[in-house]
Design a protein around this motif. Structure first.
Motif, PDB file in Angstrom:
ATOM      1  N   LEU A  33       0.830  -1.214   0.000  1.00  5.32           N
ATOM      2  CA  LEU A  33       0.000   0.000   0.000  1.00  5.32           C
ATOM      3  C   LEU A  33       0.863   1.262   0.000  1.00  5.32           C
ATOM      4  CD1 LEU A  33      -2.844  -0.965   2.483  1.00  5.32           C
ATOM      5  CD2 LEU A  33      -3.116  -0.297   0.087  1.00  5.32           C
ATOM      6  N   VAL A  34       1.903   1.282   0.826  1.00  4.69           N
ATOM      7  CA  VAL A  34       2.766   2.464   0.888  1.00  4.69           C
ATOM      8  C   VAL A  34       3.536   2.629  -0.426  1.00  4.69           C
ATOM      9  CG1 VAL A  34       4.706   3.533   2.090  1.00  4.69           C
ATOM     10  CG2 VAL A  34       2.911   2.408   3.391  1.00  4.69           C
ATOM     11  N   GLY A  37       1.074   3.783  -3.100  1.00  2.00           N
ATOM     12  CA  GLY A  37       0.637   5.149  -2.786  1.00  2.00           C
ATOM     13  C   GLY A  37       1.700   6.186  -3.077  1.00  2.00           C
ATOM     14  N   THR A  38       2.937   5.924  -2.667  1.00  2.00           N
ATOM     15  CA  THR A  38       3.995   6.893  -2.931  1.00  2.00           C
ATOM     16  C   THR A  38       4.325   6.966  -4.417  1.00  2.00           C
ATOM     17  OG1 THR A  38       5.679   5.235  -2.437  1.00  2.00           O
ATOM     18  CG2 THR A  38       5.087   6.745  -0.665  1.00  2.00           C
ATOM     19  N   THR A  41       1.539   8.948  -6.034  1.00  2.00           N
ATOM     20  CA  THR A  41       1.664  10.355  -5.627  1.00  2.00           C
ATOM     21  C   THR A  41       2.773  11.041  -6.410  1.00  2.00           C
ATOM     22  OG1 THR A  41       0.880   9.846  -3.402  1.00  2.00           O
ATOM     23  CG2 THR A  41       2.111  11.887  -3.671  1.00  2.00           C
ATOM     24  N   GLY A  94       3.746  -0.543  -7.136  1.00  2.00           N
ATOM     25  CA  GLY A  94       4.667   0.476  -6.645  1.00  2.00           C
ATOM     26  C   GLY A  94       6.039   0.373  -7.279  1.00  2.00           C
TER      27      GLY A  94
END
Length: 154
Positions: A33-34, A37-38, A41, A94
């Motif tokens: 998730l991180v 998300g990053t 973003t 990611g």
């Protein structure tokens, strides 16, 4: 006088499979998730290119943890590998987005600054990645002004 027997302790193998996961599923999902998300973003906001590195590293770690958790769940029918697999997929997202952001800057390729002179390109550059793209696209003009960046200088 009779007393109630003490509650039976659950054997380690009889517990809920999610408790036996060892935290790999949770860790993989959190890392995925991180990382996703990053990465997203950084892709959506200009000037946040450094987040591509964060997404790349977390995506790589999340892939490894998710793979290990999914593999353990595959070999043990008492485990559920859903969280590990979800973390694996998100970490892959990611990693891909992070690589998409980082690799062009490392190689000095991309579409930034096409159709501009070196001065215009450097004036619009917002960070080292875009400056490297300008230098790569206008290499002859850059070398004429600033010298050979790969040369020995002596």
């Amino acid at each position: 006088m009779t007393s109630a027997p003490p509650p039976a302790r659950q054997d380690r193998d009889q517990r809920d499979p999610r408790e036996r996961d060892g935290g790999l599923g949770t860790a993989a999902l959190a890392l995925g998730l991180v990382a996703a998300g990053t990465g997203l973003t950084a892709a959506l906001w200009a000037g946040m290119d450094w987040l591509g590195w964060v997404a790349l590293v977390l995506g790589l770690v999340g892939l490894v943890v998710g793979f290990i958790g999914s593999r353990r769940a595959f070999h043990d029918p008492q485990r559920s590998g859903g969280m590990s697999l979800g973390g694996f997929v998100l970490a892959l997202v990611g990693l891909i987005v992070g690589a998409w952001l980082v690799v062009p800057g490392l190689l000095g390729i991309g579409t930034f600054g096409e159709g501009l002179t070196l001065d215009e390109c450097m004036a619009q550059a917002q960070g080292q990645q875009e400056e490297r793209m300008c230098a790569s696209q206008h290499l002859d003009e850059y070398r004429a002004r600033f010298g050979d960046p790969g040369g020995t200088g002596g």
